[in-house]
Design a protein around this motif. Sequence first.
Motif, PDB file in Angstrom:
ATOM      1  N   THR A  89      38.664  38.323  37.380  1.00 24.89           N
ATOM      2  CA  THR A  89      38.605  37.661  36.209  1.00 24.89           C
ATOM      3  C   THR A  89      39.975  37.880  35.230  1.00 24.89           C
ATOM      4  O   THR A  89      40.281  36.896  34.549  1.00 24.89           O
ATOM      5  CB  THR A  89      37.532  38.149  35.332  1.00 24.89           C
ATOM      6  N   ALA A  90      40.520  39.056  35.399  1.00 24.10           N
ATOM      7  CA  ALA A  90      41.790  38.986  34.434  1.00 24.10           C
ATOM      8  C   ALA A  90      42.755  38.325  35.124  1.00 24.10           C
ATOM      9  O   ALA A  90      43.686  37.693  34.477  1.00 24.10           O
ATOM     10  CB  ALA A  90      42.160  40.775  34.623  1.00 24.10           C
ATOM     11  N   ASN A 150      42.287  35.319  36.763  1.00 22.92           N
ATOM     12  CA  ASN A 150      41.961  34.101  36.120  1.00 22.92           C
ATOM     13  C   ASN A 150      42.259  33.932  34.853  1.00 22.92           C
ATOM     14  O   ASN A 150      43.117  32.917  34.373  1.00 22.92           O
ATOM     15  CB  ASN A 150      40.472  33.827  36.025  1.00 22.92           C
ATOM     16  N   GLY A 151      42.428  35.025  33.952  1.00 23.36           N
ATOM     17  CA  GLY A 151      42.688  34.940  32.596  1.00 23.36           C
ATOM     18  C   GLY A 151      44.363  34.738  32.683  1.00 23.36           C
ATOM     19  O   GLY A 151      44.818  34.068  31.599  1.00 23.36           O
ATOM     20  N   ALA A 152      44.976  35.578  33.482  1.00 25.87           N
ATOM     21  CA  ALA A 152      46.562  35.378  33.597  1.00 25.87           C
ATOM     22  C   ALA A 152      47.024  33.940  33.774  1.00 25.87           C
ATOM     23  O   ALA A 152      47.886  33.540  33.236  1.00 25.87           O
ATOM     24  CB  ALA A 152      47.072  36.251  34.633  1.00 25.87           C
ATOM     25  N   ARG A 191      46.449  31.985  30.728  1.00 24.52           N
ATOM     26  CA  ARG A 191      47.566  32.547  29.538  1.00 24.52           C
ATOM     27  C   ARG A 191      48.879  31.842  29.983  1.00 24.52           C
ATOM     28  O   ARG A 191      49.669  31.532  29.205  1.00 24.52           O
ATOM     29  CB  ARG A 191      47.467  33.801  29.814  1.00 24.52           C
ATOM     30  N   ARG A 192      49.230  31.838  31.277  1.00 23.05           N
ATOM     31  CA  ARG A 192      50.493  31.252  31.619  1.00 23.05           C
ATOM     32  C   ARG A 192      50.535  29.738  31.382  1.00 23.05           C
ATOM     33  O   ARG A 192      51.666  29.320  30.907  1.00 23.05           O
ATOM     34  CB  ARG A 192      50.696  31.347  32.968  1.00 23.05           C
ATOM     35  N   GLU A 196      52.851  32.447  28.866  1.00 25.05           N
ATOM     36  CA  GLU A 196      53.072  34.106  29.023  1.00 25.05           C
ATOM     37  C   GLU A 196      53.478  34.209  30.656  1.00 25.05           C
ATOM     38  O   GLU A 196      52.396  33.728  31.418  1.00 25.05           O
ATOM     39  CB  GLU A 196      51.621  34.665  28.537  1.00 25.05           C
ATOM     40  N   GLU A 215      52.622  41.016  31.954  1.00 30.96           N
ATOM     41  CA  GLU A 215      51.646  41.324  30.827  1.00 30.96           C
ATOM     42  C   GLU A 215      50.417  41.643  31.472  1.00 30.96           C
ATOM     43  O   GLU A 215      49.942  43.054  31.312  1.00 30.96           O
ATOM     44  CB  GLU A 215      51.607  40.680  29.547  1.00 30.96           C
ATOM     45  N   THR A 216      49.734  40.776  31.967  1.00 34.03           N
ATOM     46  CA  THR A 216      48.461  40.853  32.935  1.00 34.03           C
ATOM     47  C   THR A 216      48.592  41.990  33.916  1.00 34.03           C
ATOM     48  O   THR A 216      47.621  42.638  33.896  1.00 34.03           O
ATOM     49  CB  THR A 216      47.865  39.341  33.269  1.00 34.03           C
ATOM     50  N   THR A 219      48.452  45.277  32.419  1.00 34.05           N
ATOM     51  CA  THR A 219      47.015  45.462  31.925  1.00 34.05           C
ATOM     52  C   THR A 219      46.101  45.716  33.104  1.00 34.05           C
ATOM     53  O   THR A 219      45.168  46.839  33.093  1.00 34.05           O
ATOM     54  CB  THR A 219      46.494  44.198  31.179  1.00 34.05           C
ATOM     55  N   ARG A 251      46.701  49.643  34.416  1.00 40.17           N
ATOM     56  CA  ARG A 251      46.435  50.482  33.562  1.00 40.17           C
ATOM     57  C   ARG A 251      44.749  50.549  33.937  1.00 40.17           C
ATOM     58  O   ARG A 251      44.333  51.872  33.702  1.00 40.17           O
ATOM     59  CB  ARG A 251      46.332  49.933  32.227  1.00 40.17           C
ATOM     60  N   TYR A 252      44.110  49.364  33.883  1.00 42.66           N
ATOM     61  CA  TYR A 252      42.667  49.430  34.187  1.00 42.66           C
ATOM     62  C   TYR A 252      42.438  50.021  35.331  1.00 42.66           C
ATOM     63  O   TYR A 252      41.520  51.037  35.442  1.00 42.66           O
ATOM     64  CB  TYR A 252      42.053  48.072  34.183  1.00 42.66           C
TER      65      TYR A 252
END
Lengths: 195, 195
Positions: A154-155, A157-159, A162-163, A168, A172-173, A176, A179-180
Motif C-alpha cells: 500500500t505504501a 502504491n502511495g509512493a 505521490r510521485r 515527490e 521519502e517513501t 518510510t 523505518r516501518y
Amino acid sequence: MNTETTDEIIAATGRALCECGYADLTMQRIAKESSLTTAAIHYHFDTKSELLNAFLDDLIERFQARLACEAEDPRERLTTFVDAVFTPSASDDDFPVALMELKAQAPYHDGFRERFCDLDDVMRRVVATAVRDGIDAGHFEEADPEAVARLVTTAINGAHVRRVALGEDGAETRATVERYLELQLGWTPNSEVTA
Amino acid sequence: MNTETTDEIIAATGRALCECGYADLTMQRIAKESSLTTAAIHYHFDTKSELLNAFLDDLIERFQARLACEAEDPRERLTTFVDAVFTPSASDDDFPVALMELKAQAPYHDGFRERFCDLDDVMRRVVATAVRDGIDAGHFEEADPEAVARLVTTAINGAHVRRVALGEDGAETRATVERYLELQLGWTPNSEVTA
C-alpha cells in the motif's frame, strides 16, 4: 507469445502513451513510434484496449524479472524487492504518469483491473513469503506476514501516486517503508546479512 | 470567495467530471449539469483549468472541515482523522476515480499540483500534531511524529489508488493503518479514551 514484431509494437505503445497520454493514444500515434503501419499493428491487435492489455502483461513480466531473486536468504530477497521497487528504471520519466492514467482507467476496463490485481498479488506474495521465511529462520521478529506485505504494498502504491500528483521522488517513501520494517521485523533491507 | 453561483458551478463540475471523465470535460458539459449557460460559466471562470482549481480548493476546504476537531485530547483528534479519511462520503462513487484523473494530470497543471501538495500538508500536519501532543501527554509511546504522519498519509494515498485500480474498499487499508498505529504508538484510533 511475444514475437519481435509484437515486442516492437508494445515498446512503441509505451512511448506513445508517455508522450501523448491515454486520451490521445491512437493506433496511428503508435504506428508513428514504430517502423510498422497502422494496418500491421491492427493485424496483431484488434483494439487499443487489447494492445494496452499486452503492454501491461509485458510490464508485469519485466517487473517480475526484476523481483526475481534466487537467494535462499529471505533478507536478501527483501532487499532485492525494495531495490527493485524504489530504484527508478532507465525508462522514460513520464512512465509513472502513463501508468497512473491506466490505473485511473481500470474502473472502465476489466482487462486493466485484472492485470493490476495480478501485479498486486505478485508484490504481496514476494514480501509475505520473505517475511514468513525470515521469521521461521529467526532473522525477523514475530509478525503477520500478510499484514506486513499489505502495508508495504500500500505504501508503494502511495509512493506512485505521490510521485505523479506531488512530484515527490521515491526516496521519502523508501525511508518510510524501511523505518516501518525495522520497527516491525527488527531488521531493514540493505542491512548487512550475517549468518 | 464563493457565491451561490460559483458554488453551483463547482458542484456541477464535480458531477460532470464524475460522469464523463477529465478528457471529455467541457464547459458545455458542465453547463448541462447546472441551471446556467456556458456563457455564464465563462463569466466566472475563464478556462477549464481555472474551474478545476476552484473545484479542488472547494474540495480541500470541505475535507478540512471534516477533519476539524476541537477536541483537546489528541487521541480523539486521531480518531476523527481516521474516521474522516476512511468513511466514504455521501458523494458519488465515481468521485475517487475523478480525483485520480486530476492527480494524473498534476504533472501538466501546476495549479492542480499545488493544491494536492496543500492537501498533503494538511493531512500530515493533523496527524503529526496529534501524535506529538499524544506523546507529550503520555498517551502514546515515543515516536517521530513527522515520520508517523508520512507513513499514514502515504498509506491513505495508496488506499486511493487501490480503490480506483483494484476496486478495493478502504476497510483493508484502514485496518492496516490501525495495526501500524498500535505497533508504533501503543494505541489505535477508536479505542476507548480514558483519562
